[in-house]
Design an enzyme around this catalytic site. Sequence first.
Site, PDB file in Angstrom:
ATOM      1  N   ASP A   7       8.942   6.692   1.221  1.00  0.00           N
ATOM      2  CA  ASP A   7       8.291   7.874   1.800  1.00  0.00           C
ATOM      3  C   ASP A   7       9.226   8.584   2.773  1.00  0.00           C
ATOM      4  OD1 ASP A   7       5.810   7.890   0.556  1.00  0.00           O
ATOM      5  OD2 ASP A   7       4.879   6.571   2.020  1.00  0.00           O
ATOM      6  N   PHE A   8       9.861   7.821   3.647  1.00  0.00           N
ATOM      7  CA  PHE A   8      10.723   8.447   4.647  1.00  0.00           C
ATOM      8  C   PHE A   8      11.992   9.029   4.013  1.00  0.00           C
ATOM      9  CE2 PHE A   8       8.207   5.724   7.536  1.00  0.00           C
ATOM     10  CZ  PHE A   8       7.792   6.711   8.406  1.00  0.00           C
TER      11      PHE A   8
END
Length: 414
Positions: free
Chosen positions: A168-169
């Site tokens: 996600d990051f």
Amino acid sequence: MYNLLSDLSIVEVSSFVASPTAGLYCAQMGAEVIRVDHKAGGLDYDRYMLTKEGRSLSWENLNRAKKSVALDLRSGEGRELCVELAARTGQCITNLPEKSFLGHEAMTAAQPDGTPDMVSLRIMGWHDGRQAMDFTVNAASGYPLMTGPEDWDMQTAPPVNQVLPAWDFITGAYSAFALLAAIRHRDTTGNGSEVRVPLGDVAIGTVANSGMMAEMLYRGADRERLGNAIWGAFGRDFRSKDGKRFMVAALTAKQWTGLVEAFGVATPIAQLEADTGADFSSGDRPRFEHRHALFDIFQTVAGSHDYKALEARMSANGCTFERYRTAHEAANDPVLVADNPLFGPSPNNPSGFDYPATRSFANLPGREAGDPAPAPYLGQHSEEVLAERLGLSTGAIGKLVDAGTVGLSDKDRT
């Protein structure tokens, strides 16, 4: 915050981690990021963990330095306002489905004067439209079945998920880059772009970029589990006499020489070289291939000294190492946080809880980074943004509020 993007405004309609991260990084570089949520809060508004006042610490930290507009996104009028706001702003970040009301074509059609220069960035699950989240794409990547103790069987032992939603990051960071690349393209050509970034493609693409996919195809088999050892180089966790665990890595000749000196193991390593015919100063390969024997040598020394003594010797010899901390210890570590210029004073957080907040990760010498900005209250900027961006009068906004189409600040919610 830096002001490198102070002339850029972005509408963000998103939830959870990847999409808000893209907006956060732009905001920390000075962009005006206007997050639009459903008036009762988006899917991530009450994401665990909550303070006793019911405020999400996750939401608070992923939405720093942004403005908040609350609309009834379940109504036709609220959706029209959202599309118009994105279109007039010209840049939009979202992870809504591509066939939702906030499609690229809808935003382009709503642009003033028919100027087709809309730039939209859409974070997706998989490229073919299937849903995904960090932990499901990680399952597909192969990494969880490489993680775990070295003696675990590849076929029968369970997978080990990573705790950090790293994909996600990474996707959020890549999306911020892709958005700015599309904006730069528009600046030089006048043409807008629809940019789609599938979370799954970021994961499997990173596997490919790392060389691991080629490795799997070349070897025709899976990589073995290594416990906490570093693949292809010398590195592992060790335990001191007083029970402290620490990680050591030696990927360069200088790091290796410093580590041998710090641990005082030149003699046993010379004997191992004589026994095996290896030259451990020649590079990563011999150190990795003979890692078990080397680990035993270093652990013998580690287990004979308290960590403070080992830390002093490793520091004096320029070694690359770090002691393992719990997350709570890390949050209270002065070197990592209190004395780190990355962190600034606690802003006026909606949660009412004071704690260090990050500035931009980038350090620009000679430029003032500024103090961290707070996250907004949900709907805090609804009136301001609708007036400035859409030219709505106070009366018109009041009617939308009375109709339940627009929500105002939830600062005093109970």
